[in-house]
Design a protein around this motif. Structure first.
Motif, mmCIF file in Angstrom:
data_model
loop_
_atom_site.group_PDB
_atom_site.id
_atom_site.type_symbol
_atom_site.label_atom_id
_atom_site.label_comp_id
_atom_site.label_asym_id
_atom_site.label_seq_id
_atom_site.Cartn_x
_atom_site.Cartn_y
_atom_site.Cartn_z
ATOM 1 N N MET A 42 10.622 -18.418 3.653
ATOM 2 C CA MET A 42 9.464 -18.856 2.993
ATOM 3 C C MET A 42 9.917 -19.261 1.493
ATOM 4 O O MET A 42 9.033 -19.835 0.864
ATOM 5 N N SER A 43 10.954 -18.584 0.822
ATOM 6 C CA SER A 43 11.164 -18.688 -0.622
ATOM 7 C C SER A 43 11.468 -20.099 -0.967
ATOM 8 O O SER A 43 11.294 -20.762 -1.936
ATOM 9 N N TYR A 98 10.183 -22.617 0.721
ATOM 10 C CA TYR A 98 8.896 -23.407 0.851
ATOM 11 C C TYR A 98 8.461 -22.941 -0.609
ATOM 12 O O TYR A 98 7.537 -23.809 -1.050
ATOM 13 N N SER A 99 8.258 -21.772 -1.083
ATOM 14 C CA SER A 99 7.788 -21.621 -2.485
ATOM 15 C C SER A 99 8.350 -22.521 -3.420
ATOM 16 O O SER A 99 7.620 -23.063 -4.283
ATOM 17 N N VAL A 142 6.696 -29.983 5.571
ATOM 18 C CA VAL A 142 5.208 -29.546 5.258
ATOM 19 C C VAL A 142 4.121 -30.693 5.826
ATOM 20 O O VAL A 142 3.289 -30.141 6.205
ATOM 21 N N ALA A 168 3.974 -29.142 9.430
ATOM 22 C CA ALA A 168 3.064 -27.983 9.559
ATOM 23 C C ALA A 168 1.799 -28.002 9.379
ATOM 24 O O ALA A 168 0.795 -27.499 10.119
ATOM 25 N N HIS A 178 6.888 -25.830 -3.143
ATOM 26 C CA HIS A 178 5.464 -25.991 -3.636
ATOM 27 C C HIS A 178 5.527 -25.902 -5.215
ATOM 28 O O HIS A 178 4.551 -26.420 -5.832
#
Lengths: 451, 451
Positions: free
Chosen positions: B416-417, B419-420, B367, B370, B423
């Motif tokens: 991306m799941s 990353y979800s 993160v 990014a 988060h």
């Protein structure tokens, strides 16, 4: 045999091309919907910084790109120009097909070109927070990235149904530090008034974002297409294309792009349009729009609101009616009732052509493109690919070595459910209702006729 | 200030670097598990073409890249080398951080470097169909792309649970024309025998793919990592890195990459390893593996099977035991019980270091990366980013202008799941069971000791 044409980063453009002084015909200013008078800067200062308002109405043919913006562009620009030799062979066409690929940006599309510029001018104006709406998520993710790079906050009102269906776009926005709200929210009057429409709409999300921005002294609003300053920022695409085509020793006979609000296509073609107008070139320009939302090919040229609920100044453009609801085609970025006024003026003057593409045709060409060139295109870009294929086949028909430049605005990594539907034979050609369009056109606001 | 170092496509390497003749110590051949004797080409001909078998055992220091393969590499190669200036500033480190980004390939990772080569040699051998397995989907999509480009068929056995959870990877494979089976299937004996394990495993999927390939005269099997020829193909990464670092006027003090089966890391470092051995360089090499699957840092150096069910020749490598099941970390590409034998030999000789990274640390650094550089990394690459950050902070500690080269093997658009979950604060540091590992190591096959 060279495939890719890569410019050194010293050749990222140093200025943006402002097409406004070159537009044909009488200038048609946006109108204040209350007074019917030309909208002035004071109509915009509550939500935009002066740097962008000046760009919105500038008569300067070129506007310098701030060094801080160019530094960030270097993270992914110049983007590659690629000769689609394998696609040419598959089509057995004498045409030369080049594509300019904007999908290499971190957000996967052309959107950061303007998001970074907008974040910069807001930051310069002392603004620490930008508020926006997003449908499919391309613009919301681009603005979230831009805000992170300038250490600003970003708040995104995401259309409810997209919020539910596109969790990965949401995760992307959050990875760059943005806050995502499922619109309609109870954070705004606009949202509370629409609580009975829980799936939301772009119109509602715009209203929520504008309301927050207008009420918050530290926050402004940001729009991802349509406006002059947004099209302006995107002209890095066309300028780099001209330089890279020169590396390839060619110049396009026709330039093709997809059109939603118009900023991607405008950014691609405006530098070439100027070369036609001032440099004696004769390039053709072809915008590809969805047959389900055929603004340029079936719309009326009239003053209309930019948003669905009617909060913006009136803009002169081809429109299907500001409250017309296009069918839910997968190319969410092309589902807009109008188009950038600058682009519409060029279409009206006969300097830009448009064509409508059905989504099954678009996906068929996208799969062919992926099979030849590798890249899986965004559904929006797929429309431009179809129009390019048609141009290449027409060139074959007449035995012409036509040089085609295709704007490939983004990749489809976040749109694979549309490809799944296509492979499963479940993709439909959604029809728009002519009756609904006629009704919507009957609800156009009162304004001087321009057609 | 230059950010990206882009080589012209004429500088795509013309040969691959074969590290085998440079490996330290006695050669340790793979063994036929039945006879205990060195496995010969005849052990491999039922499933691999002779072109790849020759590469598997070659003593030539360089192997020419066929022109047809280089032509396809041109679709995305050379990949960019990027100076992570914004990350350097965020870490306030005197270190210079460069990253070589393989995510620009159409499949989004380094995998196509070998997939294209493997498809080519099979096509040359008259094979029209390749069969493989895939877990997270990186290798399956890369091979599907490669097969499409050579007009071959591709059949992918996808681990059941991934098939269900990663429909977008599946759509990607299908977009390039590949056929995806949810493993276990009833198409194979191996699959039918595992019908009681409907969620499948990589071991079962390998067995199914090998069975089909061994039975079909027109079909071969393809493996995405571990083997010598796969590591060989990936050396385009390291060779380009050397050339691009030269453009930047620097040479790395340390090269960092993530390690699953090892092909990405091997491809990155082997050209630099050779420069150490033959050119007097003193670069350090650091492989980052998941703390939940710590093959190089906690495994035993021994002969073991390459697959879970024990069908392959025995290979000399660091292993956690061929039937050890690593916890389900999001970096699916790093969940392998062993590592490439060539890489293990270098680790054993002390020429390559390894470090284990917890997944929450990896995602925290991803993160941050990014936020600075824009690109959202794959979970696998995130492990290498964490190790890079640690190197950069160590350099700051001692005030050293250390030059770090990071191999960024792919983007995270299909992850991306994860990353979800990060988060949402739901990402856990999964622990592997030392007891399970000890038990699995107790089940190592009989073979000569090598430790």
């Amino acid at each position: 045999m060279t495939t890719k044409y890569l410019l050194d980063e010293s050749r990222i453009p140093t200025s943006w091309v402002n097409i406004l002084p070159d537009l044909p015909g009488e200038p048609l200013p946006p109108l204040n919907p209350g007074t019917g008078q030309p909208a002035g800067p004071e109509d915009l200062t509550p939500i935009f910084p002066m740097g962008l308002i000046e760009q919105e109405v500038s008569a300067e043919p070129e506007i310098e790109i701030p060094e801080e913006v160019r530094e960030i562009y270097k993270l992914w620009r110049p983007t590659p120009l690629i000769r689609a030799r394998r696609l040419e062979r598959a089509l057995d066409t004498p045409a030369h097909i080049y594509y300019k690929y904007e999908g290499v940006s971190p957000a996967g599309s052309h959107k950061p070109n303007s998001a970074v510029a907008q974040a910069y001018y807001n930051k310069q104006a002392g603004i620490d927070r930008l508020v926006t709406e997003t449908g499919a998520g391309q613009w919301g993710s681009a603005l979230s990235l831009a805000c992170r790079l300038f250490e600003m906050e970003c708040e995104v009102f995401m259309v409810g149904v997209s919020y539910d269906q596109k969790p990965y776009r949401r995760a992307m926005i959050e990875t760059w530090g943005g806050t995502v709200h499922r619109s309609p929210t109870d954070l705004t009057e606009a949202g509370r008034s629409q609580a009975s429409h829980p799936s939301g709409s772009l119109g509602i999300a715009i209203s929520e974002a504008v309301e927050i921005a207008a009420k918050s002294p530290d926050a402004n609003y940001a729009l991802g297409s349509v406006l002059n300053h947004v099209c302006l920022h995107q002209t890095v695409i066309g300028q780099e294309s001209i330089d890279a085509m020169e590396m390839a020793g060619e110049y396009p006979d026709v330039v093709v792009g997809c059109v939603g609000g118009g900023s991607n296509f405008a950014g691609l073609i405006y530098p070439f349009v100027r070369a036609n107008l001032r440099g004696g070139r004769t390039t053709r320009f072809l915008g590809a729009e969805p047959a389900a939302c055929p603004t340029l090919t079936k719309g009326r040229y009239a003053y209309d609101f930019g948003d669905t609920v009617g909060m913006t100044p009136l803009m002169p453009m081809y429109t299907l009616g500001h409250d017309f609801v296009p069918p839910p085609v997968h190319a969410g970025g092309l589902r807009y009732h109008g188009d950038a006024p600058s682009l519409c003026a060029l279409v009206k003057a006969g300097m830009v052509e448009a064509t409508a593409v059905r989504q099954t045709e678009a996906f068929a060409s996208a799969v062919q493109f992926a099979s030849c060139e590798g890249i899986i295109p965004a559904p929006e870009a797929a429309h431009a690919i179809r129009a390019t294929v048609d141009e290449a086949l027409a060139a074959k028909e007449v035995g012409e070595e036509r040089v085609i430049l295709l704007g490939l605005s983004g990749h489809g990594h976040f749109d694979m459910s549309a490809y799944s539907a296509y492979h499963a034979g479940e993709l439909e050609d959604l029809e728009f209702s002519e009756a609904d369009m006629d009704e919507a056109l009957g609800r156009l606001p009162e304004a001087p006729s321009i057609a």
